[in-house]
Design an enzyme around this catalytic site. Structure first.
Site, PDB file in Angstrom:
ATOM      1  N   LYS A 165       3.957   0.513  10.061  1.00 25.81           N
ATOM      2  CA  LYS A 165       3.990   1.794   9.346  1.00 25.81           C
ATOM      3  C   LYS A 165       3.422   2.920  10.209  1.00 25.81           C
ATOM      4  O   LYS A 165       3.849   4.066  10.107  1.00 25.81           O
ATOM      5  CB  LYS A 165       3.211   1.683   8.034  1.00 25.81           C
ATOM      6  N   GLU A 191       0.868  -1.176   0.000  1.00 23.45           N
ATOM      7  CA  GLU A 191       0.000   0.000   0.000  1.00 23.45           C
ATOM      8  C   GLU A 191       0.905   1.226   0.000  1.00 23.45           C
ATOM      9  O   GLU A 191       1.808   1.328   0.841  1.00 23.45           O
ATOM     10  CB  GLU A 191      -0.900   0.009   1.235  1.00 23.45           C
ATOM     11  N   ARG A 222       5.896 -13.334   9.822  1.00 22.08           N
ATOM     12  CA  ARG A 222       6.265 -11.926   9.709  1.00 22.08           C
ATOM     13  C   ARG A 222       7.691 -11.732  10.220  1.00 22.08           C
ATOM     14  O   ARG A 222       8.128 -12.427  11.148  1.00 22.08           O
ATOM     15  CB  ARG A 222       5.281 -11.085  10.538  1.00 22.08           C
TER      16      ARG A 222
END
Length: 847
Positions: free
Chosen positions: A560, A330, A550
């Site tokens: 983020k 994104e 992860r």
């Protein structure tokens, strides 16, 4: 006891069929949905296609499966109790018991049926009743046969079953007599007699059993073990005291050290297939007909998502059978090292299989996305060494996914809702349906069109998918598909005022781009049911989804949201601050993409837990590369003046410094010039007034060797106005080098009499956070390391560094590895410390 066949048939017809979709989806392709239940209701409903089979959950029946029913299968108490805790296992056991048509059996059959319930391949459910009949009739009677049967059925999938090949594959009808087992055991023991006599009862019996099993895969494993034990007793006699002592594992002998490299030479174990090729765990595109996941409904129904043959063939035709992946960030911030792992998997798999990887911008939130981030991502992907097949945007597909939303409404699987965000949260927690959930299809179609035309206020309506509000998985609680935002889009402009959610758009664009492997981190695992729910509901091609752990690294944050706060509140100096583990920050610090990818390959791409990886492990890979690529130079960070009293004032001796430890003597390009003059500078920490045995620096009356130059001996100390302040030391050098001091110091001299050495700025970085896992702290900003950055403006460097430019990397001897920073100018060269040297490098050097 076993139930008669007629009664067994009756029991099977009483199982519930899938009815959830039939309320809204009578025209949906039945073969796309595989259910475990059959309905007792008398009203007519569409039956699932035969290829889907039955099995799995049994609705209310599975929930009520009593402990006694499992104990009647011969399962032990603990296994039975553990099975009832797991709703999926319970559901599958209920279906298996129903299909077997038994109320009890012996332990051997029961254990085999339990294995079927827990390990049966979901892509071949249509054949499960056949396998169960083989077990109940004892044609398949041991774990080896069952393992072979499960493997055969996995490869067969929903295709028609060739019973002849099936029986041959799992040894149906093959009888291995006790005499054959005894004969083979004798042969195996004779072959291993030397080892048996040497190791006696410490011999690996499992290995011996395995050798027998290779010849008689369908033989009785217990009989084999008993016969081997019996024969060993006959050969070796009773056990002695020595036989009863547990053997002590021999410690590995330390490998001989190679002095030149200061590292131990160890014979490494052969690498595993996954280490050689981390992508070997992924299936081929043509294998994508198997069940991807099971979607469990609160009413006991189960959807089993898989591609039909027709859809898979259409997909393979479109892609030419190639692997198609995507890296879908994104564009709402800079990429960090966690994204490097995603790139390594997405781009790496496509490259390894000679396929293609899209760079797709997941731009469904126009408020958070900026062109700055889009440009950065494209540039950093290229820097990391990856080349996208195509650059696409989710917004490229806005029209197509909008049309699918209309289709979803027409099928009764989406509705326009007017609940606020708080009300949606409350209703989800209470597992209550929205008051607008059952509104008429025509009404939702009109309202959705009004949303698209901008006739409804922002926040006044959303489009929600009609999933399962009573589901324990909140990601099936009627997720939002569209919301209203009167915000121009960075890529699509002002054409749209309704924007799809990630949950709605992500899976659909994966399908539209014919992605073969949709790869994401483990926190998305709970979203997998909603991912496939939508594709099944619309009859679209379904990619293979796989989640990996992860990447979490110590002493930093990687979300983020937290990174954005650090940047916007100026706790750090921008997204490329060298203390951050953003890829821009790592690059500015002097870390190469090669080192990052080497680190990612080293930690692997498995589904193991999200354990914290120490930053030292990343630093190891950085050092390994820089040790081979960074040329050596000398820089003094905190200079202390040394006057060489026995060297003439005007004399300057040009010496050769090695750029590489193994620089050949006849290669001038492997050396740089080091001027040696009367005024020399060493590190302040390399001088002490009091000497000690474990100190190798300079002290009054003590000698030390100047790297590439001469030994010097301290003869005098000059103090400033403050008696504790040493402003200068005086020393004599040994031009004949007869002195052999232990300590070796780096240094920088005046290049000419009265001329100051090259002055540079050096920035030293430490861990950004004091705690290993600051993300877990409530006051994580309070854990910031106040000493994470030190700027030294008056460091002295050898003259050759005057030509250093951005991209150049060096090892400052005894100090660490450094890279030229973007703030550098011809008048002021700035160096960032990339990583320190190994702690054991030297005792006297500054840290």
């Amino acid at each position: 006891m076993r139930i008669p066949a007629k009664k067994r048939k009756k029991i099977r017809t009483q199982q519930k069929p899938l009815h959830y979709l039939s309320l809204h989806l009578s025209h949906l392709e039945a073969s796309r949905l595989t259910s475990s239940s059959r309905s007792p209701e008398p009203e007519p409903e569409p039956e699932p296609a035969e290829e889907m089979g039955t099995g799995g959950g049994e609705g209310d029946k599975s929930a009520a499966l009593p402990l006694e029913a499992l104990l009647a299968l011969g399962l032990d108490q603990r296994t039975a109790e553990n099975a009832l805790v797991n709703s999926k296992v319970t559901a599958n056991l209920a279906a298996v018991i129903a299909e077997a048509g038994i109320s009890g059996c012996d332990k051997t059959v029961g254990n085999l049926l339990y294995t079927v319930a827990t390990k049966y391949p979901t892509n071949a459910l249509v054949h499960r009743p056949v396998l169960i009949d083989y077990i109940v009739s004892t044609k398949i009677k041991n774990p080896a046969q069952l393992d072979a049967a499960l493997s055969f059925l996995t490869n067969t999938g929903p295709d028609s079953l060739d019973t002849g090949k099936f029986e041959e594959a799992c040894g149906v009808g093959v009888v291995v007599s006790i005499e054959e087992i005894k004969s083979t055991v004798n042969e195996v023991l004779k072959h291993n007699m030397e080892a048996i006599l040497e190791q006696r009862y410490h011999i690996n019996v499992g290995n011996l059993c395995g050798q027998v099993r290779k010849r008689h895969p369908w033989g009785d494993a217990k009989a084999t073990k008993d016969e081997i034990d019996k024969k060993l007793t006959e050969i070796l006699g009773p056990k002695t005291d020595a036989d009863n002592v547990k053997p002590v594992k021999k410690k590995k002998e330390k490998a001989a050290k190679v002095e030149e490299k200061k590292t131990a030479v160890v014979t490494a174990a052969p690498p595993s297939e996954e280490e050689l090729n981390p992508y070997s765990i992924f299936p081929q595109p043509e294998e994508n007909f198997k069940v991807h996941t099971e979607i469990f409904y609160s009413d006991g129904n189960i959807w089993r998502a898989h591609n039909s043959k027709e859809i898979l063939e259409k997909h393979l035709k479109a892609t030419g059978g190639k692997v198609m992946t995507r890296f879908p960030p994104e564009p709402n911030g800079y990429l960090h090292i966690g994204h490097a792992k995603a790139m390594f998997i997405d781009f790496g798999l496509a490259k390894e299989r000679n396929g293609h990887c899209y760079l797709r911008f997941d731009d469904t939130n126009p408020e958070a996305e900026k062109k700055e981030y889009i440009d950065h991502i494209q540039e950093i992907v290229h820097w990391m060494g990856w080349e996208p097949y195509k650059v696409t945007y989710t917004s490229d597909y806005f029209q197509a996914i909008y049309e699918h939303a209309v289709e979803l409404i027409r099928k009764g699987l989406a509705y326009v809702d007017h609940q606020t965000a708080e009300e949606i949260k409350e209703y989800r927690e209470k597992k209550m349906n929205s008051p607008w959930r059952d509104r008429r299809i025509e009404e939702s179609l009109k309202l959705f069109e009004d949303m698209r035309r901008g006739l409804i206020a922002e926040g006044a309506a959303t489009l929600r998918m009609k999933q399962d509000m009573q589901n324990d998985n909140k990601n099936m609680s009627d997720l939002i598909a569209y919301r209203i935002k009167f915000t121009p889009h960075p890529h699509a402009g002002d054409k749209w005022c309704i924007y799809p959610s990630y949950d709605y758009a992500h899976c659909m664009v994966d399908s539209l781009e014919n992605i073969t492997h949709s790869l994401c981190t483990l926190e998305f695992d709970i979203r997998r049911p909603s991912y496939y729910w939508l594709l099944v509901a619309l009859g679209l091609y379904q990619p293979y989804v796989w989640e990996y752990s992860r990447l979490n690294i110590s002493n930093t944050v990687m979300s983020k949201r937290k990174l954005n706060r650090l940047v916007t509140q100026k706790w750090v100096d921008g997204w490329d601050d060298p203390r951050l583990l953003t890829l821009a920050g790592l690059r500015r610090r002097g870390v190469s993409s090669t080192a990052i990818n080497s680190f990612i390959r080293g930690i692997g791409i498995t589904r193991s837990d999200n354990s914290l990886i120490r930053v030292d492990r990343l630093e190891y890979h950085i050092r390994e590369e820089l040790n081979k690529t960074a040329s050596r130079v000398m820089v003094v960070l905190n200079p202390l003046k040394v006057v060489i009293t026995n060297l003439e004032d005007e004399k300057v001796i040009d010496l050769d410094g090695k750029m590489w430890p193994d620089a050949p003597a006849d290669d001038a390009s492997s050396y740089y010039k080091v001027p040696f003059s009367r005024i020399v500078y060493i590190e302040k920490t390399d001088f002490r007034l009091k000497d000690s045995k474990d100190y190798y620096g300079l002290a009054p009356g003590k000698s030390a060797l100047l790297r590439y130059a001469f030994p010097i001996k301290c003869t005098e100390v000059v103090y400033g106005d403050n008696p504790d302040e040493i402003i200068e030391i005086r020393a004599e050098y040994d031009p004949s080098k007869t002195t052999k001091p232990k300590g070796v110091l780096h240094w920088v001299a005046q290049p000419a009499p009265g001329v100051e050495p090259l002055k540079v700025e050096v920035r030293l970085f430490e861990k950004l956070f004091l705690s290993e896992n600051p993300a877990e702290l409530e006051d994580w900003l309070g854990d910031l390391n106040p000493n994470s950055k030190e700027v030294i403006k008056g460091a002295y460097a050898v003259p050759s560094l005057a030509t250093a430019v951005l991209g150049d990397k060096f090892q400052f001897e005894r100090l660490g590895y450094f890279a030229v920073d973007t703030d550098s100018t011809p008048e002021n060269i700035v160096f960032n410390r990339t990583v320190t040297l190994r702690d054991s490098y030297g005792k006297a050097g500054p840290k």
